[in-house]
Enzyme design. Structure first.
Site, PDB file in Angstrom:
ATOM      1  N   THR A  91      66.518  31.872   3.059  1.00 56.96           N
ATOM      2  CA  THR A  91      66.496  33.041   3.947  1.00 56.96           C
ATOM      3  C   THR A  91      67.223  34.227   3.322  1.00 56.96           C
ATOM      4  O   THR A  91      68.231  34.031   2.621  1.00 56.96           O
ATOM      5  CB  THR A  91      67.170  32.690   5.294  1.00 56.96           C
ATOM      6  OG1 THR A  91      67.391  33.902   6.014  1.00 56.96           O
ATOM      7  CG2 THR A  91      68.508  32.001   5.127  1.00 56.96           C
ATOM      8  N   TYR A 115      74.101  28.905  10.079  1.00 56.61           N
ATOM      9  CA  TYR A 115      72.721  28.687   9.639  1.00 56.61           C
ATOM     10  C   TYR A 115      72.534  29.118   8.181  1.00 56.61           C
ATOM     11  O   TYR A 115      72.086  28.339   7.340  1.00 56.61           O
ATOM     12  CB  TYR A 115      71.741  29.446  10.551  1.00 56.61           C
ATOM     13  CG  TYR A 115      70.375  29.589   9.933  1.00 56.61           C
ATOM     14  CD1 TYR A 115      69.580  28.467   9.731  1.00 56.61           C
ATOM     15  CD2 TYR A 115      69.898  30.839   9.506  1.00 56.61           C
ATOM     16  CE1 TYR A 115      68.330  28.585   9.119  1.00 56.61           C
ATOM     17  CE2 TYR A 115      68.669  30.959   8.904  1.00 56.61           C
ATOM     18  CZ  TYR A 115      67.885  29.834   8.714  1.00 56.61           C
ATOM     19  OH  TYR A 115      66.661  29.952   8.097  1.00 56.61           O
TER      20      TYR A 115
END
Ligand code: UDP
Length: 299
Positions: A91, A115
């Site tokens: 990401t 995350y």
């Protein structure tokens, strides 16, 4: 043909339109070994992860076990079965609040929450296995995945839904007003700017990556975005144009962990893989997402 291995904790069987489907958890080594034995894969596309940012803060243990230890299990299984090529979904959030925008792959990693920290750790595992010479990897740092298949038959469906475009579509369709998280960021209209990239372009990037690795290309880390940013208000406008309806919204406090601007430098993707977005315009992403949204509601 693809082989899907998924625990369906958040994925949808109805989205698996091609190839064999095996229900399993990447934390379960025996299940992974059984799947590799029965299907004999030639390469791995690793997209299995927990992704909900706020849930990660509440439940870091499960994110660590799926995103980090699950990745380690998968890499160990690949080595045991002599499979060297893997493409991993990371990401753009691993950069944290970048010092420079657009963000190049050379920027330092400074994940801001659990995350993105688990994704950065998983990247580290891939780099370690690559240094040992046991695997070759393609790491994709996705920016904001958006849109749906142009036919409107596969699209975004999370529970709970946290993403901007589907939430704005729901608000336009008579759902509760969109919560706009912060309008006093240091951006031209005060709302956060993100680099939205069409899911079909992301899928194509994976094919380019597989071809690159399977033809003997080097391991790589590449951003997947369009290089163009859109603010939350611009997304709301695009949703209003695509749907022909207004999007009611209320300005709410900033969401923890959000940074003002995330836009990818796309040079390396072009140069290393020949990646070009086929659907770079926000309008098209929103139109395809709207088509999917209407289909899903009418089911
Ligand atoms: N956002 C918002 N309301 C929502 C969902 C998102 O204002 O209901 C904002 C969010 O603060 C961010 C942008 O929209 O600035 C994109 O958020 P999203 O969750 O879609 O993706 P992220 O950038 O977090 O990966």
């Amino acid at each position: 043909m693809p082989i899907v291995f998924d625990d369906f904790s958040s994925g949808h069987r109805s989205a698996c339109k091609w190839g064999e489907v095996i229900a399993g958890d990447i934390r379960d080594k025996a299940a992974l070994r059984a799947a590799f034995t029965s299907t004999n894969p030639v390469a791995v596309l690793h997209l299995a992860a927990r992704i909900e940012v706020e849930e990660a803060e509440r439940n870091p243990t499960v994110f660590d076990s799926v995103n980090v230890h699950g990745t380690e299990n998968l890499l160990q299984t690949m080595v045991a079965f002599n499979i060297s090529n893997i493409v991993f979904s990371s990401t753009g959030a691993v950069y944290g609040a970048p010092k420079q925008v657009p963000i190049s792959e050379k920027s330092s990693l400074a994940p801001k929450g659990i995350y993105s920290a688990t994704k950065a750790k998983a990247e580290g595992l891939l780099q370690k296995f690559a240094q040992d010479g046991s695997i070759r990897h393609g790491i994709f740092r996705y920016f904001n995945a958006a849109g749906a298949h142009p036919d409107g038959d596969i699209g975004e469906e999370h529970n709970p839904e946290t993403h901007l475009i589907p939430n704005a579509l729901a608000a336009a369709s008579g759902g509760s007003a969109l919560q706009l998280f912060g309008d006093d960021y240091s951006t031209p209209d005060g709302t956060c700017i993100r680099d939205y990239v069409h899911v079909c372009d992301i899928a194509n990037a994976h094919i380019l990556a597989l071809l690159h690795l399977m033809q003997g290309g080097d391991s790589f880390v590449v951003n997947i975005g369009t290089g163009m940013g859109s603010s939350v208000l611009e997304v709301i406008n695009a949703v209003e144009r695509a749907t022909g309806k207004s999007v009611p919204y209320s300005v709410c406090p900033k969401r923890a962990g959000d940074v003002p601007i995330l836009v990818a430098d796309t040079h390396d993707g072009k140069q290393k893989l020949g990646f070009h977005a086929e659907f770079p315009k926000l309008e098209q992403m929103v139109e395809h997402a709207w088509k999917y949204y209407q289909n899903a509601k009418s089911r």
